[in-house]
Design an enzyme around this catalytic site. Sequence first.
Site: not given
Ligand code: NAP
Length: 287
Positions: A19, A21, A66, A70, A91, A107, A132-133, A232
């Site tokens: 992170s 942040s 994060t 979430k 978040n 977000d 979550g995202a 990022y």
């Molecule tokens: P999360 O709640 O854990 O959700 C991740 C999702 O991706 C789930 O649907 C998960 O599937 C799926 N997944 C995980 N590993 C996978 C794989 N190998 N192949 C296919 N699908 C897979 O995480 P999140 O909070 O949404 O964050 C997701 C990403 O977005 C992270 O990398 C985070 O850093 C990034 N993000 C960036 C920002 C920004 O400000 N730029 C903001 C928010 C998030 P399952 O349901 O099967 O577990």
Amino acid sequence: MITSQTSFIALIGNPVTHSLSPIMQNAALEYLGLDIIYIAIPCRDEDLRLVIKSLKKINCKGLNITIPYKQKVFNLCDEVTPVAKKLTAINTLKLNSDQEWSGTNTDVEGFIYPLKTLNLSRKEAIVLGCGGAARSVIQGLINLNFSKVTIISRNKKSLNELMKNFANQSEVKGLLNSDDQINNLIEETDLIVNTTPVGMKTESNSENNLLPYGENFWKSLNSKTIVYDLIYNPAPTALLKYCDKKGCRTIDGKQMLIAQGLKSLSFWTNGLEVPFEIMANALKKYI
Ligand code: NAP
């Protein structure tokens, strides 16, 4: 200088070592002259409830949440804003006047930020992942007036859960990544957003050269499609490098990171604002 008066804001997740942040939020807190520091705290799933409950008893002024918590934190809030209630994903938390956690989701606004200047009304999008995202991304695409939003997931259970959040939205559809329609959809879509963590840099992950759902999934992609990866760190990811070579316009997660961070800071401080450049300049040395 950290003194006995200094309070803190914390990022809770697992992993948190990727992170940025803390870098940008500490620069912003310094700019505002507040006696608050921002730290990242890794937390195990089984400890999450205890950690969130305990933090409201000490000198903690707010939290960011994060991956992968979430959604789980939603049930640990005493009150939530309307957007957080709709998405069941949080978040950002702050203490309300009763010293209980009030949760919101910044977000959605963060995600929209780099898309605002593009004319995307009535366009079609694909969202990869359903955590979550993804919920914030889908809401952002609805706010931008997309005519069709297809969610592609590897996991039927999480996909069904996510679809409940958008039950009244006919433009939102869900598919598994094994579905036969995917090649055609990828070929025709205007925007693809990766919300899976595939490609993210972590301490234990040496495989950040992978593409979400494997290279075969991407074979029908053509150059008219915009590809937006929420990750990022690294920026660009292996996915964005691949799409750039195919001639696509690409967007990484840096602007979203900053835009959601500015909104979170404003939530914690009851409306204080910091210029985008303060956070962006702080990140320059790191990405
Ligand atoms: P999360 O709640 O854990 O959700 C991740 C999702 O991706 C789930 O649907 C998960 O599937 C799926 N997944 C995980 N590993 C996978 C794989 N190998 N192949 C296919 N699908 C897979 O995480 P999140 O909070 O949404 O964050 C997701 C990403 O977005 C992270 O990398 C985070 O850093 C990034 N993000 C960036 C920002 C920004 O400000 N730029 C903001 C928010 C998030 P399952 O349901 O099967 O577990």
